[in-house]
Design a protein around this motif. Structure first.
Motif, short mmCIF file in Angstrom:
data_model
loop_
_atom_site.label_atom_id
_atom_site.label_comp_id
_atom_site.label_asym_id
_atom_site.label_seq_id
_atom_site.Cartn_x
_atom_site.Cartn_y
_atom_site.Cartn_z
N VAL A 61 0.87 -1.18 0.06
CA VAL A 61 0.18 0.01 -0.13
C VAL A 61 1.02 1.23 0.11
CG1 VAL A 61 -1.58 1.29 1.33
CG2 VAL A 61 -2.08 -1.19 1.18
N TYR A 62 0.41 2.14 -0.98
CA TYR A 62 1.52 3.53 -1.09
C TYR A 62 0.40 4.43 -0.48
CZ TYR A 62 4.29 0.55 -4.42
OH TYR A 62 4.88 -0.47 -5.10
N LEU A 63 0.99 5.40 0.50
CA LEU A 63 0.28 6.40 1.01
C LEU A 63 0.67 7.74 0.39
CD1 LEU A 63 -0.35 5.27 4.59
CD2 LEU A 63 -1.84 4.81 2.64
N CYS A 64 -0.20 8.58 -0.38
CA CYS A 64 0.10 9.99 -0.85
C CYS A 64 -0.96 10.96 -0.29
CB CYS A 64 0.03 9.98 -2.25
SG CYS A 64 0.95 8.64 -3.03
N GLY A 65 -0.39 12.11 0.38
CA GLY A 65 -1.05 12.93 1.03
C GLY A 65 -1.25 14.10 0.16
N LYS A 66 -2.39 14.62 -0.20
CA LYS A 66 -2.41 16.02 -0.86
C LYS A 66 -1.71 17.14 -0.01
CE LYS A 66 -5.82 16.15 -4.39
NZ LYS A 66 -6.92 16.92 -4.97
N GLY A 67 -0.92 17.79 -0.64
CA GLY A 67 -0.03 18.79 0.00
C GLY A 67 1.48 18.15 0.59
N ASP A 68 1.26 16.84 0.47
CA ASP A 68 2.61 16.26 1.23
C ASP A 68 3.67 16.29 -0.15
OD1 ASP A 68 1.29 15.79 3.28
OD2 ASP A 68 1.40 13.44 3.43
N SER A 69 4.77 15.88 0.52
CA SER A 69 6.11 16.04 -0.73
C SER A 69 6.73 14.48 -0.53
CB SER A 69 7.17 16.90 -0.48
OG SER A 69 7.44 17.07 0.69
N SER A 70 5.90 13.64 0.00
CA SER A 70 6.54 12.11 0.03
C SER A 70 5.66 10.96 -0.22
CB SER A 70 6.98 12.02 1.60
OG SER A 70 5.76 12.14 2.50
N ILE A 71 5.98 9.92 -0.36
CA ILE A 71 5.13 8.67 -0.54
C ILE A 71 5.75 7.67 0.18
CG2 ILE A 71 4.21 6.93 -2.11
CD1 ILE A 71 4.99 8.81 -4.68
N ARG A 72 4.70 7.37 1.37
CA ARG A 72 5.08 6.13 2.24
C ARG A 72 4.56 4.82 1.73
NH1 ARG A 72 3.32 10.29 5.59
NH2 ARG A 72 4.82 10.89 7.09
N TYR A 130 0.97 -7.56 10.76
CA TYR A 130 0.24 -7.36 9.72
C TYR A 130 0.47 -6.09 8.63
CZ TYR A 130 -3.00 -10.38 12.07
OH TYR A 130 -3.41 -11.48 12.89
N VAL A 131 0.96 -5.07 9.18
CA VAL A 131 1.38 -3.85 8.29
C VAL A 131 2.70 -3.27 8.73
CG1 VAL A 131 0.82 -1.49 7.91
CG2 VAL A 131 -0.98 -2.89 8.45
N HIS A 132 3.67 -3.62 7.75
CA HIS A 132 5.18 -3.59 7.85
C HIS A 132 5.45 -2.03 7.06
CE1 HIS A 132 5.37 -7.52 9.49
NE2 HIS A 132 4.31 -7.78 8.53
N TYR A 133 6.09 -1.29 7.84
CA TYR A 133 6.69 0.16 7.18
C TYR A 133 7.93 -0.38 6.27
CZ TYR A 133 9.17 4.33 6.32
OH TYR A 133 9.95 5.44 5.82
N LEU A 134 7.99 -0.02 4.98
CA LEU A 134 9.19 -0.35 4.06
C LEU A 134 9.92 0.93 4.10
CD1 LEU A 134 7.18 -2.35 1.27
CD2 LEU A 134 8.88 -3.18 2.86
N SER A 135 9.52 2.12 3.46
CA SER A 135 10.32 2.92 3.24
C SER A 135 9.58 4.40 2.86
CB SER A 135 11.49 2.86 2.17
OG SER A 135 12.40 3.93 2.03
N THR A 136 10.11 5.59 2.57
CA THR A 136 9.32 6.83 2.08
C THR A 136 10.21 7.34 1.07
OG1 THR A 136 8.63 7.15 4.41
CG2 THR A 136 8.69 8.97 2.87
N TYR A 137 9.58 7.73 -0.08
CA TYR A 137 10.04 8.56 -1.17
C TYR A 137 9.78 9.83 -0.77
CZ TYR A 137 10.53 10.97 -5.49
OH TYR A 137 10.56 12.03 -6.47
N SER A 138 10.89 10.80 -0.62
CA SER A 138 10.65 12.16 -0.44
C SER A 138 11.15 13.17 -1.53
CB SER A 138 11.58 12.46 0.97
OG SER A 138 11.02 11.81 1.90
#
Length: 467
Positions: free
Chosen positions: A281-292, A302-310
């Motif tokens: 799952v990729y999370l993109c916030g409007k107004g953010d400058s990153s994709i988690r 169950y939910v494992h953080y992988l990385s962040t594109y900034s």
């Protein structure tokens, strides 16, 4: 000394990279309308972007290869009389796109493979049934020509685009504005979030709510929800302290989430994009400058953080390429189309691999462009999983397939009751009919020219005094 055990995952080293400047789409006036949709839709042929437009609503469709600066006179799709709020490509025809607007209508467009000379203003069909603005459109994942729309009138309407008719109207289920709607993998259930703070799982053909959760997130800001491939539900929202959260729910025990994580205190709504093949799952916030991005597994937690594109620039919207549009030779597992104020920037997510061979573990068979059901079959209760295709040799988009709208004879039916029926603005003649009309017009023109010639000869004789 105890050694820290690192969880094994082939996606631990996924990294994001923007494309070079000459592969971006420049000079695009991205829409400034206030609405929490992604403003961008992508498929293996085109990228579509909702743009600013005077005197109505419009969006722009660009072939993927048409990178660089976009001419200010480039043709747009401009049939709506008010701003466009959402767009969605048909999963079974890469040349067909649906648009929803503040003017209360949904329009279905056939986009040619070539660049048109002028703006597209005539949709294949216009769907009318909502009394307020339409903010959501999404196609059924497996049934041909079935489209869902949700509007400010708190209605969800299911349409058969092939006949221009309403199939189902889901009313009296939502008491307030619907924030988002998502189909499950085979299109048998819907998942909705609403301003009334309820998360609902709906059986659309049975017209009933099969599961419901009040306040999946305690905060007042909008909640987003999507189905996982295994039937679990993933949500994003806000805590009482306005911290952004993500949660994973099991429908068998809907009381408490099986996973809950808090992230930050930013106020942008998190748009979730899900790849069922990799379970990321990729999370993109409007107004953010990153994709988690997070990996979802069947074992706790169950939910494992992988990385962040900034990056430095905030995003105005985001498009997400279907799996069949990715470059498998470069181990690309996702591609985003990030909207800035004046441009669209593709971002490529890659799993580093040393081998140049096809990576079977990264690319299981994925949903292809063929529908598994007809609209009538689905309406009568039949379900089917998506028809899968292999990406081993890369995916080649099929040529333009025309969307035919076959209207039923209204003289044979009683006048419709309830909401307004849709009407087709483009019941297209066949090629043979057009050719026959051209032939008859040519014959008429030849006859007229012959008559003109005879009259001119007569006139000459009169003026010469020979008759």
């Amino acid at each position: 000394m105890s050694r820290r055990v690192v969880r094994q995952s082939k996606f631990r080293h996924v990294f994001g990279q923007p494309v070079k400047a000459d592969q971006m789409y420049e000079d695009i006036r991205v829409s400034k309308v206030t609405w929490d949709s992604s403003f961008c839709a992508v498929n293996p042929k085109f990228v579509a972007i909702i743009v600013e437009s005077s005197g109505g609503g419009a969006f722009m469709v660009l072939p993927l290869a048409k990178t660089g600066r976009v001419d200010k006179n480039y043709p747009i799709v401009s049939g709506h009389t008010a701003p466009v709020l959402d767009i969605d490509w048909c999963p079974h025809n890469d040349n067909v796109i649906a648009s929803a607007s503040e003017d209360t209508t949904i329009m279905i467009w056939q986009v040619p493979d070539y660049v048109p000379m002028r703006n597209l203003t005539e949709p294949v069909v216009t769907l009318e049934g909502h009394s307020k603005r339409v903010g959501i459109v999404t196609w059924h994942p497996t049934a041909r020509n079935v489209l869902l729309s949700a509007g400010g009138d708190n209605l969800i309407i299911l349409w058969n685009v092939g006949s221009g008719e309403m199939l189902l109207v889901l009313d009296q289920m939502h008491s307030d504005l619907i924030y988002n709607v998502c189909w499950n993998r085979n299109g048998s259930l819907l998942l909705t979030t609403c301003k009334d703070k309820r998360l609902r799982v709906i059986d659309p053909r049975g017209r009933r709510v099969v599961a419901e959760k009040l306040k999946p997130h305690e905060g007042a800001r909008p909640v987003r929800a999507i189905f996982m491939a295994n039937g679990k539900v993933f949500t994003t929202g806000f805590s009482k302290m306005s911290e952004r959260q993500l949660a994973l729910w099991d429908l068998k025990s809907f009381e408490e989430p099986i996973a809950l994580q808090e992230m930050d205190t930013s106020n942008g709504v998190l748009l979730p994009f899900y790849d069922p093949d990799s379970s990321i799952v990729y999370l993109c916030g409007k107004g953010d400058s990153s994709i988690r991005y997070f990996e979802i597994t069947d074992e706790a937690p169950y939910v494992h953080y992988l990385s962040t594109y900034s990056s430095k620039e905030p995003q105005r919207g985001m498009g997400f390429m279907p799996k069949r549009g990715l470059d498998v030779s470069k181990c690309e597992i996702a591609r985003f189309f990030k909207l800035h104020e004046r441009k669209c920037e593709p971002i490529v997510m890659t799993v580093p691999r040393k081998s140049d061979l096809f990576q079977d573990d990264l690319y299981p068979d994925t949903p292809g462009p063929e529908p598994a059901l007809e609209a009538d079959e689905w309406l009568l209760g039949k379900d089917a999983e998506p028809i899968l295709v292999s990406l081993r040799d890369g995916y080649v988009p099929v040529k333009n397939r025309e969307l035919r709208v076959t209207k039923k004879n209204i003289l044979d039916n009683k006048p419709p009751t309830g909401p307004r029926r849709s009407h087709s603005s483009c019941d297209r003649p066949t090629v043979e009919e057009v050719l026959e009309e051209v032939r008859s017009l040519r014959q008429m023109v030849q006859a007229q020219e012959k008559r003109i010639s005879e009259l001119e000869n007569k006139l000459c004789k009169f003026t010469n005094g020979t008759d």
